[in-house]
Scaffold this active site. Sequence first.
Site, PDB file in Angstrom:
ATOM      1  N   ARG A 147      -1.864   3.710  -1.083  1.00 13.03           N
ATOM      2  CA  ARG A 147      -0.580   4.051  -0.460  1.00 13.03           C
ATOM      3  C   ARG A 147       0.209   2.837   0.046  1.00 13.03           C
ATOM      4  NH1 ARG A 147       0.492   6.942   3.231  1.00 13.03           N
ATOM      5  NH2 ARG A 147       2.141   8.097   2.191  1.00 13.03           N
ATOM      6  N   CYS A 180      -7.693  -8.428  -7.470  1.00 11.51           N
ATOM      7  CA  CYS A 180      -6.903  -9.571  -7.923  1.00 11.51           C
ATOM      8  C   CYS A 180      -5.461  -9.174  -8.194  1.00 11.51           C
ATOM      9  CB  CYS A 180      -7.563 -10.180  -9.143  1.00 11.51           C
ATOM     10  SG  CYS A 180      -9.178 -10.801  -8.694  1.00 11.51           S
ATOM     11  N   TYR A 208       3.598   2.694  -2.041  1.00  8.54           N
ATOM     12  CA  TYR A 208       4.794   3.197  -1.334  1.00  8.54           C
ATOM     13  C   TYR A 208       5.204   2.288  -0.183  1.00  8.54           C
ATOM     14  CZ  TYR A 208       2.799   7.529  -3.315  1.00  8.54           C
ATOM     15  OH  TYR A 208       2.243   8.478  -4.129  1.00  8.54           O
ATOM     16  N   GLY A 211      -0.448  19.950   2.305  1.00  9.92           N
ATOM     17  CA  GLY A 211      -1.527  19.028   1.948  1.00  9.92           C
ATOM     18  C   GLY A 211      -1.705  18.022   3.062  1.00  9.92           C
ATOM     19  N   GLY A 251       4.901  19.753   2.329  1.00  6.51           N
ATOM     20  CA  GLY A 251       5.838  18.672   2.617  1.00  6.51           C
ATOM     21  C   GLY A 251       5.972  18.215   4.055  1.00  6.51           C
TER      22      GLY A 251
HETATM   23  N1  LLP Z   1       3.125  21.540  -3.471  1.00  9.16           N
HETATM   24  C1  LLP Z   1       3.534  20.803  -4.525  1.00  9.16           C
HETATM   25  C2  LLP Z   1       4.087  21.493  -5.685  1.00  9.16           C
HETATM   26  C3  LLP Z   1       3.431  19.398  -4.484  1.00  9.16           C
HETATM   27  O1  LLP Z   1       3.840  18.692  -5.529  1.00  9.16           O
HETATM   28  C4  LLP Z   1       2.897  18.765  -3.334  1.00  9.16           C
HETATM   29  C5  LLP Z   1       2.769  17.318  -3.274  1.00  9.16           C
HETATM   30  C6  LLP Z   1       2.453  19.580  -2.272  1.00  9.16           C
HETATM   31  C7  LLP Z   1       2.606  20.962  -2.368  1.00  9.16           C
HETATM   32  C8  LLP Z   1       1.848  19.024  -1.018  1.00  9.16           C
HETATM   33  O2  LLP Z   1       2.745  18.239  -0.310  1.00  9.16           O
HETATM   34  P1  LLP Z   1       2.331  17.692   1.141  1.00  9.16           P
HETATM   35  O3  LLP Z   1       2.202  18.864   2.065  1.00  9.16           O
HETATM   36  O4  LLP Z   1       1.055  16.958   1.006  1.00  9.16           O
HETATM   37  O5  LLP Z   1       3.459  16.792   1.494  1.00  9.16           O
HETATM   38  N2  LLP Z   1       0.914  10.607  -3.156  1.00  9.16           N
HETATM   39  C9  LLP Z   1       2.008  10.741  -2.222  1.00  9.16           C
HETATM   40  C10 LLP Z   1       2.363  12.187  -1.992  1.00  9.16           C
HETATM   41  C11 LLP Z   1       2.700  12.931  -3.263  1.00  9.16           C
HETATM   42  C12 LLP Z   1       2.981  14.376  -3.041  1.00  9.16           C
HETATM   43  C13 LLP Z   1       2.967  15.121  -4.319  1.00  9.16           C
HETATM   44  N3  LLP Z   1       3.170  16.538  -4.204  1.00  9.16           N
HETATM   45  C14 LLP Z   1       1.655  10.021  -0.939  1.00  9.16           C
HETATM   46  O6  LLP Z   1       0.572   9.421  -0.852  1.00  9.16           O
HETATM   47  O7  LLP Z   1       2.472   9.975  -0.024  1.00  9.16           O
END
Ligand code: LLP
Length: 418
Positions: free
Chosen positions: A312, A342, A316, A275, A239
């Site tokens: 994105r 399109c 978003y 991530g 996160g």
């Molecule tokens: N762990 C779980 C259980 C998750 O659901 C997620 C992301 C992560 C870890 C990794 O989170 P990060 O460190 O990347 O923030 N598509 C969206 C982001 C969706 C995140 C979903 N879950 C975007 O492009 O902003």
Amino acid sequence: MHFFKYRAEELFAEDVPVKKLAEKYGTPLYIYSYRTLFRHFKAYDDAFNDYPHIICFAVKANPNPAVIRLFAKNGGGADIVSGGELFVALKSGVPVKKIVYAGVGKTEDEIRFALKSKILMFNVESERELREIDRVAGKMKTKAPVALRINPDIDPETHPYIATGMKKHKFGIPIEEALEYYRFASTLRNLTLVGVHKHIGSQITKISPFVDALKRVLILIDDLNEQGISIQYLDIGGGLGIPYRDEDPPVPKDLAKSLIPLLKGRGLTLIMEPGRSIVGNAGILVTKVLYLKTGEKKEFVIVDAGMNDLIRPSFYDAYHQILPVAKKRRKTVLCDVVGPICETGDFLARERELQKVEQGEYLAVMSAGAYGFSMSSNYNSRPRAAEVMVNGREHALIRVRETYSDLTNWNRIPKFLK
Ligand code: LLP
């Protein structure tokens, strides 16, 4: 910090001119920097050095096996949310005892696959799922290691689509009911309770939501201990945000400084699931300017990457910086950078002050390494982009550009239409 920088007037990916890569591999093209990926991974590993930990990279952010392998080779694991991600993680060389599995909708087949592989733990999101994992494990005459995903009801102050740890969300188990759930889980014969999991959202730019959520979860762990349920793994999810524009998010060191004192002496192994903060700024999307178009109200820069390549901005309203690959002294104009799809929502930037670019030149969409390629699609029957990894002067194709025949490969014409 990343290694996409201008040298004189030209944008480089580490030691390779981006233009050279665009010419060699074509566009749209995802480029990842090995050194940036490594550096960001190490930043976590070093920050939590004096506490037992596993960094389980969130595969959904970037499931390219070369990327995952880089982390695996440096001691990393994987956070997965599907059988497909488990397959990719295993193929990429992630040790099975460093794989954790979240997600609200695991199927029986997926549960079997994970049990057969002997992953570290399932992060379970509901009572029904607990029962299902217990049933499947029983049938397989094995025991399933589980953690319960706790929803701590903390507002991560991020985009509403990527907040996950509040009462209104589908994720996890309400913290007030967690003790009851653990008690219930401990009665299921084919489960072993090994952990607690939480993940409150993504692109979080403050420390306080992480601290508040952790404090709540630690109270739960104390209560569990009192009940004789002792937990080995504490998985705090991912996160941490990244700078897309002018955000100044905390870095892993800041996170460690705030969290480790709360964890000292507890004998836990900490699991993290970053991530975006590892791969986000380690990747760019290179696109070519196809046409310039002067609309009634504004200028349009029409490029060869669309919302199918990077969704994105459309999805978003996310901001991604856009840089010309060849920087020149020129006037700026207010424009929309749009793709060939399109849909009115097909844009990479809106109302953006950009250097007055020319037809045929390359642009770099920055911070595209996370949730870029992984959310791409074939919409408008567009083959998906190629991916390249750069390491110093070296570069290698890590995903071949799709071809037209890939587009129809999986289709079948039924007899009655032949
Ligand atoms: N762990 C779980 C259980 C998750 O659901 C997620 C992301 C992560 C870890 C990794 O989170 P990060 O460190 O990347 O923030 N598509 C969206 C982001 C969706 C995140 C979903 N879950 C975007 O492009 O902003």
